[in-house]
Design a protein around this motif. Structure first.
Motif, short mmCIF file in Angstrom:
data_model
loop_
_atom_site.label_atom_id
_atom_site.label_comp_id
_atom_site.label_asym_id
_atom_site.label_seq_id
_atom_site.Cartn_x
_atom_site.Cartn_y
_atom_site.Cartn_z
N LYS A 36 7.03 1.11 -7.18
CA LYS A 36 5.64 1.00 -6.76
C LYS A 36 5.36 2.07 -5.70
O LYS A 36 6.07 2.18 -4.69
CB LYS A 36 5.37 -0.38 -6.17
CG LYS A 36 5.51 -1.53 -7.16
CD LYS A 36 4.30 -1.57 -8.10
CE LYS A 36 4.25 -2.89 -8.86
NZ LYS A 36 3.84 -4.02 -8.01
N THR A 66 -0.77 3.53 -6.93
CA THR A 66 -2.07 3.02 -6.48
C THR A 66 -2.59 3.90 -5.35
O THR A 66 -1.83 4.25 -4.43
CB THR A 66 -1.95 1.58 -5.97
OG1 THR A 66 -1.52 0.74 -7.05
CG2 THR A 66 -3.28 1.06 -5.42
N HIS A 123 -6.27 -6.19 7.19
CA HIS A 123 -6.83 -5.97 5.85
C HIS A 123 -6.02 -4.92 5.09
O HIS A 123 -5.68 -5.12 3.92
CB HIS A 123 -8.29 -5.52 5.97
CG HIS A 123 -8.97 -5.32 4.65
ND1 HIS A 123 -8.98 -6.27 3.66
CD2 HIS A 123 -9.65 -4.26 4.15
CE1 HIS A 123 -9.65 -5.82 2.60
NE2 HIS A 123 -10.05 -4.59 2.87
N ASP A 126 -2.69 -6.26 4.07
CA ASP A 126 -2.82 -7.14 2.90
C ASP A 126 -2.91 -6.32 1.62
O ASP A 126 -2.28 -6.65 0.61
CB ASP A 126 -4.04 -8.03 3.04
CG ASP A 126 -3.87 -9.12 4.10
OD1 ASP A 126 -2.73 -9.39 4.51
OD2 ASP A 126 -4.90 -9.68 4.53
N LEU A 127 -3.71 -5.23 1.65
CA LEU A 127 -3.87 -4.40 0.46
C LEU A 127 -2.56 -3.73 0.08
O LEU A 127 -2.19 -3.68 -1.10
CB LEU A 127 -4.96 -3.34 0.70
CG LEU A 127 -6.39 -3.84 0.82
CD1 LEU A 127 -7.33 -2.68 1.10
CD2 LEU A 127 -6.84 -4.60 -0.42
N GLY A 129 0.43 -4.80 1.01
CA GLY A 129 1.36 -5.86 0.66
C GLY A 129 1.19 -6.35 -0.76
O GLY A 129 2.17 -6.72 -1.42
N GLN A 130 -0.05 -6.37 -1.24
CA GLN A 130 -0.30 -6.80 -2.62
C GLN A 130 0.38 -5.89 -3.63
O GLN A 130 0.74 -6.32 -4.73
CB GLN A 130 -1.81 -6.84 -2.88
CG GLN A 130 -2.52 -7.99 -2.19
CD GLN A 130 -4.03 -7.85 -2.22
OE1 GLN A 130 -4.58 -7.08 -3.03
NE2 GLN A 130 -4.72 -8.56 -1.34
N GLU A 131 0.57 -4.63 -3.26
CA GLU A 131 1.23 -3.67 -4.15
C GLU A 131 2.74 -3.71 -4.02
O GLU A 131 3.46 -3.24 -4.90
CB GLU A 131 0.72 -2.24 -3.87
CG GLU A 131 -0.79 -2.07 -3.99
CD GLU A 131 -1.31 -2.46 -5.37
OE1 GLU A 131 -0.59 -2.21 -6.37
OE2 GLU A 131 -2.42 -3.01 -5.45
N ASN A 132 3.24 -4.23 -2.89
CA ASN A 132 4.69 -4.31 -2.64
C ASN A 132 5.36 -2.96 -2.90
O ASN A 132 6.29 -2.86 -3.72
CB ASN A 132 5.32 -5.40 -3.50
CG ASN A 132 6.75 -5.72 -3.08
OD1 ASN A 132 7.12 -5.54 -1.92
ND2 ASN A 132 7.56 -6.18 -4.02
#
Length: 248
Positions: A36, A66, A123, A126-127, A129-132
């Motif tokens: 990722k 991403t 924020h 979090d963004l 972290g969602q992608e790890n």
């Protein structure tokens, strides 16, 4: 981190994470397992012009890439309202990501009015972290543009608070005019993806893509290529200072 010992422990963790040299070298002999990758940029066109060739190369190698845009470029079209500029520039970014085979994410800050705060940090954390992610790219913090600085500082703090879970690399944009005192530790040969990068940059028609290249990006790709001994390259600085190996 509260103590020097904690910081050393965190840095040691980061050293163990996969870095660009290992990831790209793996692609020479046998493709590495999909990783990722996240790139954080201040505005639409920053990730594309700063490291679009590398992002395209990683995506082509089977890694999931991403791009997180801190803003949607609201102040970037003179004589146009923020809402209309955001609509135009978001569409340009989506088109550019399609060419690079990346997923676009928009963090919701406002062009020219970005902030570094606890809420903004949470924020972005979090963004990310969602992608790890295994690797994150972002702006070098010594930059003349405030939005670039904010994007960099928020990403650096996200890295710190993750205890170095991912490797962090800085990219350059318009070196000497925006990015300052940048001395790469790592290089990526983008000879094969240089044209793909250019097409992605040229998706940003509202931003005078020819002017982006005239700002120094043509010279940067050529000079970094000369440093590496190839036609075209992009340069990066690694956060821990341990990623000094030149990429193939």
């Amino acid at each position: 981190m509260d103590t020097r010992r904690d910081f050393i422990k965190m840095t040691s963790t980061a050293i163990g994470a996969i870095g660009l040299p290992e990831l790209l070298r793996a692609g020479v002999a046998a493709p590495a397992a999909g990783k990722k990758i996240v790139c954080v940029g201040g505005h639409p066109d920053d990730p594309e012009s700063g490291c679009g060739g590398t992002l395209a190369k990683l995506a082509a190698s089977g890694h999931e890439v991403t791009i997180i845009y801190l803003t949607t470029g609201e102040a970037g079209i003179e004589g146009t309202s923020h809402d209309e500029a955001a609509r135009i520039r978001k569409a340009e970014a989506i088109n550019a990501c399609h060419i690079l085979n990346c997923k676009p994410v928009f963090a919701g800050q406002i062009d020219g009015d970005t902030v570094v705060s606890n809420a903004a940090l949470q924020h972005l954390r979090d963004l990310i972290g969602q992608e790890n992610p295994d690797i994150v790219f972002c702006h070098w913090p010594v930059d003349s543009h405030k939005d670039h600085q904010c994007a960099s500082l928020l990403t650096i703090q996200s890295w710190v608070r993750s205890a170095g879970k991912f490797n962090l690399y800085f990219f350059e944009v318009c070196t000497g005019e925006q990015t300052m005192i940048f001395h790469p530790t790592d290089f990526v040969d983008i000879t094969d993806t240089q044209e793909q990068k250019r097409k992605a940059v040229y998706c940003h028609t509202s931003q005078d893509p020819a002017g982006i290249y005239a700002c120094g990006h043509t010279a940067m790709e050529d000079f970094r290529g000369r440093e590496l001994g190839v036609k075209a390259a992009e340069g990066f600085m690694k956060m821990t200072g341990k990623g000094l190996a030149t990429l193939f």
